[in-house]
Design a protein around this motif. Structure first.
Motif, PDB file in Angstrom:
ATOM      1  N   VAL A   1      -1.302 -16.411  -7.880  1.00 36.15           N
ATOM      2  CA  VAL A   1      -2.322 -15.924  -6.943  1.00 36.15           C
ATOM      3  C   VAL A   1      -3.541 -16.834  -6.941  1.00 36.15           C
ATOM      4  O   VAL A   1      -4.117 -17.135  -5.886  1.00 36.15           O
TER       5      VAL A   1
ATOM      6  N   LEU B   1      -5.052 -15.747  -0.206  1.00 35.28           N
ATOM      7  CA  LEU B   1      -4.355 -14.468  -0.316  1.00 35.28           C
ATOM      8  C   LEU B   1      -5.249 -13.376  -0.908  1.00 35.28           C
ATOM      9  O   LEU B   1      -6.095 -13.636  -1.752  1.00 35.28           O
ATOM     10  N   GLU B   2      -5.028 -12.166  -0.455  1.00 35.35           N
ATOM     11  CA  GLU B   2      -5.609 -10.967  -1.065  1.00 35.35           C
ATOM     12  C   GLU B   2      -4.445 -10.076  -1.488  1.00 35.35           C
ATOM     13  O   GLU B   2      -3.312 -10.245  -1.029  1.00 35.35           O
ATOM     14  N   PHE B   3      -4.714  -9.105  -2.359  1.00 35.07           N
ATOM     15  CA  PHE B   3      -3.633  -8.198  -2.739  1.00 35.07           C
ATOM     16  C   PHE B   3      -4.169  -6.849  -3.191  1.00 35.07           C
ATOM     17  O   PHE B   3      -5.337  -6.705  -3.558  1.00 35.07           O
TER      18      PHE B   3
ATOM     19  N   ILE C   1       2.395  -4.575  -6.553  1.00 31.26           N
ATOM     20  CA  ILE C   1       1.353  -5.495  -6.108  1.00 31.26           C
ATOM     21  C   ILE C   1       1.718  -5.960  -4.698  1.00 31.26           C
ATOM     22  O   ILE C   1       2.762  -6.568  -4.491  1.00 31.26           O
ATOM     23  N   VAL C   2       0.864  -5.642  -3.755  1.00 33.87           N
ATOM     24  CA  VAL C   2       1.099  -5.969  -2.353  1.00 33.87           C
ATOM     25  C   VAL C   2       0.268  -7.200  -2.013  1.00 33.87           C
ATOM     26  O   VAL C   2      -0.959  -7.150  -2.024  1.00 33.87           O
ATOM     27  N   VAL C   3       0.938  -8.308  -1.719  1.00 29.20           N
ATOM     28  CA  VAL C   3       0.248  -9.580  -1.454  1.00 29.20           C
ATOM     29  C   VAL C   3       0.311  -9.884   0.039  1.00 29.20           C
ATOM     30  O   VAL C   3       1.373  -9.796   0.646  1.00 29.20           O
TER      31      VAL C   3
END
Length: 284
Positions: A182, A188-190, A263-265
């Motif tokens: 990450v 990217l955000e998650f 974990i949603v990326v």
């Protein structure tokens, strides 16, 4: 492709009986690598259609407008063809129509480029995560792509003790690998989601499954921030309790699968829209 998959077991049996154990092991490793490449390609194929559907809907609308304008232009040219002199006003209108066609074509190209870039980022992320977490079994961690979003699902037994929201030492090793991937992708955000089964829980530290799922999510976020330096503004902690199960909570094994942290990326939406906007501006 299906036929090729059916031949794998037969080839494996033949190799096992005809070659040395060392050679067999090498061939088995090659087979596993081939399967992994096949799975990655399948993920790409399965997600592209859904990813591009929304963009193609916009493309279809713009193409219909282009068709309409082209028909109007054709009629205009036919009518003006009977005149000895093309009026200045008619020439200006025709020029504007042609410029409008060019602009719409450019917008279509920009939309396609934006979707293609997003697909590439998603595939690269999946590849990086599988490389970093490749030594873990599927029972402990799973990586999936759904509608252009990457999901990392980590089993409850790997992260926490029963009824606890304290991250285990073994889990920190896994989270460190996720953090490394990450951190290498600042675009990217998650979101970290805590999930439980439907068995009620209540003790001195936890009120209910809602409370437990939220505390587990925030525990993971804290580890990612404090131990591995992930910027907190890129993370969201959420608790889903028992209301988004993978399976029916009708057996111990199913309940164990439902107890997980996900974990949603996803790419930063503002950056994705900026990419489209810049393409539109360039087309003008």
């Amino acid at each position: 492709m299906k036929k090729t998959l059916l031949y794998f077991p037969l080839v494996t049996l033949l190799l096992a009986s005809c070659v040395s154990q060392k050679k067999f092991t090498e061939l088995q490793a090659l087979q596993d690598t081939t399967k992994d490449l096949l799975n990655s390609t399948t993920v790409k194929l399965n997600t592209c259609d859904e990813e591009k559907a929304a963009a193609l809907a916009s493309v279809a609308s713009l193409q219909e407008q282009i068709r309409f304008l082209k028909e109007n232009n054709s009629d205009l040219i036919d009518n003006l063809g009977n005149l000895t002199t093309l009026s200045q006003k008619g020439a200006e209108n025709l020029e504007k129509s042609l410029e409008s066609l060019k602009e719409k074509d450019s917008r279509i190209t920009s939309l396609r480029d934006a979707v293609t870039k997003k697909d590439s980022v998603t595939l690269a992320l999946v590849t990086s995560l599988k490389g970093a977490l490749g030594n873990l079994t599927d029972g402990d961690i799973e990586i999936n792509v759904e509608k252009g979003v990457v999901f990392i699902s980590i089993s409850d037994k790997l992260l926490f003790n029963s009824g606890s929201s304290t991250v285990s030492k073994k889990a920190k090793e896994v989270l460190g690998k996720v953090a490394k991937v990450v951190l290498d992708k600042p675009e990217l955000e998650f979101m970290v989601e805590g999930h439980t089964d439907n068995v009620p829980i209540s003790n001195d530290c936890v009120v209910d499954n809602w409370d437990l799922s939220v505390k587990r999510a925030t525990s993971v976020v804290r580890v990612l921030e404090k131990d591995f330096g992930v910027p907190p503004q890129r993370m969201t902690a959420a608790g889903r309790s028992s209301y988004v199960p993978l399976l029916e909570n009708d057996s111990p094994s199913n309940r164990a699968k439902n107890r997980r942290t996900r974990i949603v990326v996803l790419p930063k939406l503002d950056q994705f829209y900026d990419l489209i906007s810049k393409g539109m501006e360039a087309a003008q």
